[in-house]
Write a protein that holds these residues in place. Structure first.
Motif, PDB file in Angstrom:
ATOM      1  N   ASP A 280       0.845  -1.187   0.000  1.00 20.29           N
ATOM      2  CA  ASP A 280       0.000   0.000   0.000  1.00 20.29           C
ATOM      3  C   ASP A 280       0.888   1.247   0.000  1.00 20.29           C
ATOM      4  OD1 ASP A 280      -1.698   2.097   0.516  1.00 20.29           O
ATOM      5  OD2 ASP A 280      -2.684   1.170   2.234  1.00 20.29           O
ATOM      6  N   ARG A 283       0.002   3.730   3.218  1.00 24.02           N
ATOM      7  CA  ARG A 283       0.542   3.317   4.517  1.00 24.02           C
ATOM      8  C   ARG A 283       2.010   2.901   4.405  1.00 24.02           C
ATOM      9  NH1 ARG A 283      -3.276  -1.464   6.094  1.00 24.02           N
ATOM     10  NH2 ARG A 283      -3.282  -1.666   3.826  1.00 24.02           N
ATOM     11  N   LYS A 342       7.124   1.220  12.166  1.00 29.29           N
ATOM     12  CA  LYS A 342       5.792   1.623  12.609  1.00 29.29           C
ATOM     13  C   LYS A 342       5.232   0.637  13.634  1.00 29.29           C
ATOM     14  CE  LYS A 342       4.769   3.800   8.161  1.00 29.29           C
ATOM     15  NZ  LYS A 342       3.879   3.865   6.995  1.00 29.29           N
ATOM     16  N   MET A 356      -1.890  -4.299  11.577  1.00 30.86           N
ATOM     17  CA  MET A 356      -2.332  -2.953  11.212  1.00 30.86           C
ATOM     18  C   MET A 356      -3.654  -3.031  10.463  1.00 30.86           C
ATOM     19  SD  MET A 356      -0.528  -0.080   8.740  1.00 30.86           S
ATOM     20  CE  MET A 356       0.925   0.210   9.746  1.00 30.86           C
ATOM     21  N   ASN A 359      -7.017   1.344   8.069  1.00 33.07           N
ATOM     22  CA  ASN A 359      -6.908   2.792   8.294  1.00 33.07           C
ATOM     23  C   ASN A 359      -5.574   3.200   8.920  1.00 33.07           C
ATOM     24  OD1 ASN A 359      -7.125   1.947  10.942  1.00 33.07           O
ATOM     25  ND2 ASN A 359      -9.063   2.995  11.363  1.00 33.07           N
ATOM     26  N   GLY A 360      -4.665   2.240   9.083  1.00 30.05           N
ATOM     27  CA  GLY A 360      -3.352   2.540   9.624  1.00 30.05           C
ATOM     28  C   GLY A 360      -3.242   2.409  11.126  1.00 30.05           C
TER      29      GLY A 360
END
Length: 387
Positions: A280, A283, A342, A356, A359-360
């Motif tokens: 993606d 993200r 992340k 995850m 939507n992150g």
């Protein structure tokens, strides 16, 4: 603006610091069960262990992790952690009559799932290879791996090639355990094992190219019928971008050992699909599943595909024929490392997020011990890069 070399060095340093200063101490001092043996399956985000049923693959993966940590120069206690995992594999997890391993046990060693699991046995062989790399005088490690390997070859070989999931047969047949058998075979080749490991690696590499990969698109299928045809229906259409990267990493290692450029081209195609269709750009993470037309099936993103992305681009950089291609691969490895970071932002440093959402945001759940294997391998791979 920092250049490529500076960016790479910064990522290498920050990841190694997280690993050496926080993760490895935590997953031994909290993750090892010094009372009952073995390792806890998960650690809660408040730092307390989850005392739930234990998969044998976790003990094997922790042996791998702490053996690799030793080779990476980690100064903490690796031998006790390696022994903890090996003792679980040779103790509660081992069927004393057959010499094979139970898949899942309760914390007290009671067997929960005792049938043959190809995936778990592949990780046991990898664990023994990893321990042998740091303990080459311990020939019992090689004997243990060879005993498992030879039993699988004798009792679970597919009539054509590859391996079954059970005897008597159960379906579907799966690519994923073969990938880890390939990984274990490569590890034993690097550890100085006998020629049978190379034979198995060659067989699995060709099985993947000829049966697992889509003949038109080059994508990797996961599930098969008894004759190695893709399973009919939705299961036969599933593509996992993380596995595309992981197979690519293995194929690039295999190409280096065989000198066969065809495997490098196969790896490049797998990487291209996983990057363009399975990652993606918003993200900047690789997500879980695609359909075989390269549309998203599951756009949630677990941690482990980020590590496989790192490993694939590291191997691609090492294999690059030109400086420009090497630098492009290193830039993608840095990008993938940023994706991993992340997941490492937790209140207790050394834990990590696993899932995850689209939507992150992250699921709030315990950190799985099994993921440390993915993380340390990726950090070690990226640490090997230089511009």
């Amino acid at each position: 603006m920092p250049n490529l070399s500076d960016n790479l060095y910064a990522k290498q340093q920050s990841l190694r610091q997280w690993l050496f200063d926080h993760a490895l101490p935590l997953w031994w001092t909290t993750g090892g069960d010094l009372e009952k043996g073995g390792f806890y399956e998960k650690i809660n985000l408040d730092g307390t262990p989850c005392d739930v049923d234990r998969r044998t693959r976790v003990a094997a993966r922790q042996v791998f992790s702490y053996a690799l940590a030793s080779r990476m120069g980690y100064a903490g206690p690796t031998d006790p952690a390696i022994d903890q995992g090996l003792n679980w594999l040779s103790g509660p997890a081992r069927n004393k009559e057959t010499g094979m391993l139970y898949a899942t046990l309760k914390p007290d060693g009671t067997v929960v799932r005792g049938e043959f699991d190809f995936y778990d046995h592949a990780f046991a062989m990898l664990a023994y290879a990893s321990a042998y790399r740091v303990r080459p005088e311990d020939k019992a490690l090689e004997r243990a791996a060879v005993a498992i390997r030879d039993r699988i070859v004798a009792d679970f070989s597919h009539p054509e090639r590859g391996f079954e999931e059970a005897n008597p047969r159960t379906l579907p047949l799966k690519a994923n355990p073969h990938m880890h058998m390939f990984e274990a075979s490569l590890a034993w080749m690097e550890a100085g094992g006998d020629d049978k490991w190379r034979e198995i690696a060659a067989m699995i590499a060709d099985l993947c190219v000829e049966k697992f990969l889509h003949p038109e698109t080059g994508s990797l299928r996961e599930f098969f019928d008894g004759d190695w045809n893709p399973l009919e229906g939705e299961m036969g259409r599933i593509i996992e971008p993380g596995h595309q990267f992981e197979w690519a990493w293995l194929f690039l290692r295999w190409a280096d050992k065989t000198g066969n450029d065809a495997y490098r081209k196969t790896a490049q195609r797998l990487i291209d699909i996983a990057e363009t269709a399975g990652t993606d750009p918003i993200r900047d993470v690789t997500f879980n599943e695609l359909w075989d037309d390269f549309t998203p099936k599951d756009a949630k993103a677990r941690l482990w595909p980020q590590t496989e992305r790192m490993k694939a681009y590291t191997a691609l950089a090492h294999a690059a024929p030109t400086p420009e291609e090497k630098h492009a691969a290193i830039a993608k490895a840095i990008e993938a490392s940023a994706g991993l970071e992340k997941y490492l932002s937790t209140e207790i440093v050394g834990l990590y997020r696993d899932r995850m959402k689209e939507n992150g945001e992250f699921e709030i759940e315990p950190a799985p011990a099994s993921t440390l294997y993915h993380i340390i391998c990726a950090i070690d791979e990226v640490s090997s890069l230089d511009v």
